[in-house]
Design a protein around this motif. Structure first.
Motif, PDB file in Angstrom:
ATOM      1  N   TYR A 117      -4.508  -5.419  -8.224  1.00 39.27           N
ATOM      2  CA  TYR A 117      -3.073  -5.525  -7.976  1.00 39.27           C
ATOM      3  C   TYR A 117      -2.447  -6.532  -8.950  1.00 39.27           C
ATOM      4  CZ  TYR A 117       1.224  -6.707  -5.500  1.00 39.27           C
ATOM      5  OH  TYR A 117       2.537  -6.941  -5.177  1.00 39.27           O
ATOM      6  N   THR A 149       0.843  -1.212   0.000  1.00 41.76           N
ATOM      7  CA  THR A 149       0.000   0.000   0.000  1.00 41.76           C
ATOM      8  C   THR A 149       0.871   1.253   0.000  1.00 41.76           C
ATOM      9  OG1 THR A 149      -1.719  -1.195   1.185  1.00 41.76           O
ATOM     10  CG2 THR A 149      -1.865   1.197   1.248  1.00 41.76           C
ATOM     11  N   VAL A 208      -5.633   2.873  -2.458  1.00 33.85           N
ATOM     12  CA  VAL A 208      -5.751   1.415  -2.357  1.00 33.85           C
ATOM     13  C   VAL A 208      -7.073   1.052  -1.698  1.00 33.85           C
ATOM     14  CG1 VAL A 208      -4.764  -0.598  -1.107  1.00 33.85           C
ATOM     15  CG2 VAL A 208      -3.249   0.984  -2.323  1.00 33.85           C
ATOM     16  N   THR A 257      -5.766   4.090   2.224  1.00 31.46           N
ATOM     17  CA  THR A 257      -6.506   2.907   1.793  1.00 31.46           C
ATOM     18  C   THR A 257      -7.834   2.779   2.530  1.00 31.46           C
ATOM     19  OG1 THR A 257      -6.414   0.499   1.511  1.00 31.46           O
ATOM     20  CG2 THR A 257      -5.367   1.356   3.478  1.00 31.46           C
ATOM     21  N   LEU A 296      -8.045  -2.453   0.466  1.00 33.02           N
ATOM     22  CA  LEU A 296      -7.469  -3.729   0.912  1.00 33.02           C
ATOM     23  C   LEU A 296      -8.547  -4.791   1.067  1.00 33.02           C
ATOM     24  CD1 LEU A 296      -4.971  -2.837   3.800  1.00 33.02           C
ATOM     25  CD2 LEU A 296      -4.401  -3.770   1.551  1.00 33.02           C
ATOM     26  N   ASN A 350       0.845   4.069  -2.812  1.00 32.24           N
ATOM     27  CA  ASN A 350       0.551   5.452  -2.426  1.00 32.24           C
ATOM     28  C   ASN A 350       1.653   6.382  -2.942  1.00 32.24           C
ATOM     29  OD1 ASN A 350      -0.950   4.907   0.924  1.00 32.24           O
ATOM     30  ND2 ASN A 350      -1.767   4.627  -1.117  1.00 32.24           N
TER      31      ASN A 350
END
Ligand SMILES: Cc1cc2nc3c(=O)[nH]c(=O)nc-3n(C[C@H](O)[C@H](O)[C@H](O)COP(=O)(O)OP(=O)(O)OC[C@H]3O[C@@H](n4cnc5c(N)ncnc54)[C@H](O)[C@@H]3O)c2cc1C
Length: 303
Positions: free
Chosen positions: A251, A45, A55, A91, A57, A49
């Motif tokens: 991702y 993350t 993000v 996130t 999660l 960033n």
């Protein structure tokens, strides 16, 4: 055909148990999964960033069958929210309702979702509710609508392959709800879902048109350049729109495109999954692009 086989395999619990034990398989999963621990996910993350991306999660897990597992997953998410707050990373979280009890009991799931939404609100974080197989779509949207008035930090997701989604989206748009549009990652029958890419894509653009013309915050979740171009065109046509629009990608998928959109000045959020329960998620990524199997086979050959 291969897609169907891979999606079928993604639901096989016994196979999952065997695969999860293989060291090589764990290594391969890293192509799409940030790691098994929260520490690893936080590191990923931070890196994203630093590259200008937000993000969401996902602590992997779904289809839990026992109440204690659903409570545990809820407690885990609350601990994650505390941790990301103290780490000051950009996130939110994405959750699957079957991970917190939807397949067991609707009320149990609602209570767990409420606890997560409260904790997220205390930490000023956003909770996206992933959308799962068609058996759970109605109950997921019901739970979302039931809490969305109270919790502005909750968002829904919809799948353009489902025939019902246009009606769902009209309702979400009328309420100004935050919506993520994706194509859909499960195996669904023709009565419920468009089967041809052309139809799924046309539906995707239609949903973007409806949402772009509303005041719903919008997440355009796709790696498809044609969908991205359609979204850009609509953003231009709706330049007076107040609600935010962002792109979202998974991702490890189309990292080139992720970076390019950030360079062009668009908001980008990466969906970062982590945890030990990566098998169904990983198999759905294989099903989306069977060419991904080649990288698995190549890696196995090199072993
Ligand atoms: C942020 C995010 C959240 C999502 N949340 C959900 C959800 O809640 N519920 C749900 O059912 N689905 C979800 N999905 C998955 C989604 O439904 C699709 O299965 C997936 O995104 C593939 O569709 P696509 O829009 O990228 O287009 P496609 O037409 O499948 O692919 C377009 C192009 O993207 C690239 N690509 C797509 N997938 C892959 C891959 N796995 N590996 C490598 N390249 C690939 C290829 O270049 C491909 O040609 C999510 C996807 C994203 C990006």
């Amino acid at each position: 055909m291969l897609r169907s086989v891979l999606l079928y395999l993604s639901e096989q619990k016994r196979l999952q148990e065997s695969i999860l034990r293989l060291k090589l398989a764990r290594k391969l999963s890293r192509r799409f999964v940030a790691g098994e621990s929260l520490d690893e996910a936080i590191q990923v993350t931070r890196d994203l960033n630093a590259r200008g991306m937000d993000v969401t999660l996902d602590h992997l897990g779904e289809s839990v069958e026992h109440e204690d597992q659903a409570y545990q997953a809820t407690d885990d998410y609350i601990a994650i929210l505390e941790r990301i707050d103290s780490e000051k990373v950009r996130t939110g979280i994405s959750i699957k309702l079957t991970q917190i009890g939807l397949a067991i009991d609707h009320d149990l799931c609602r209570r767990n979702l409420r606890r997560i939404a409260e904790a997220a609100r205390d930490h000023s974080r956003f909770v996206r509710i992933d959308i799962e197989g068609s058996d759970y779509v109605q109950s997921t949207l019901d739970l979302f609508h039931g809490l969305a008035e109270e919790f502005k930090n909750l968002g829904a997701a919809v799948q353009s392959y489902l025939r019902r989604t246009e009606a769902d989206v009209r309702e979400l748009a009328a309420r100004g709800a935050s919506v993520r549009v994706c194509k859909g990652a499960y195996k669904e029958p023709p009565e419920l879902a468009f089967q041809k890419k052309r139809e799924v894509d046309a539906s995707y653009v239609r949903l973007l048109e409806i949402l772009m013309g509303s005041e719903s915050p919008l997440a355009v979740a796709t790696h498809d350049s044609r969908m991205i171009e359609a979204a850009k065109r609509l953003m231009g046509e709706h330049s007076n729109r107040q609600a935010p629009v962002e792109f979202q990608m998974l991702y490890g998928v189309r990292r080139d495109l992720q970076a390019r959109l950030v360079e062009e000045g668009y908001r980008m959020r990466i969906y970062v999954p982590y945890g030990t329960e990566w098998y169904p998620y990983f198999m759905r990524r294989m099903a989306e692009r069977p060419a991904n199997l080649l990288f698995v086979l190549r890696a196995m050959k090199g072993k």
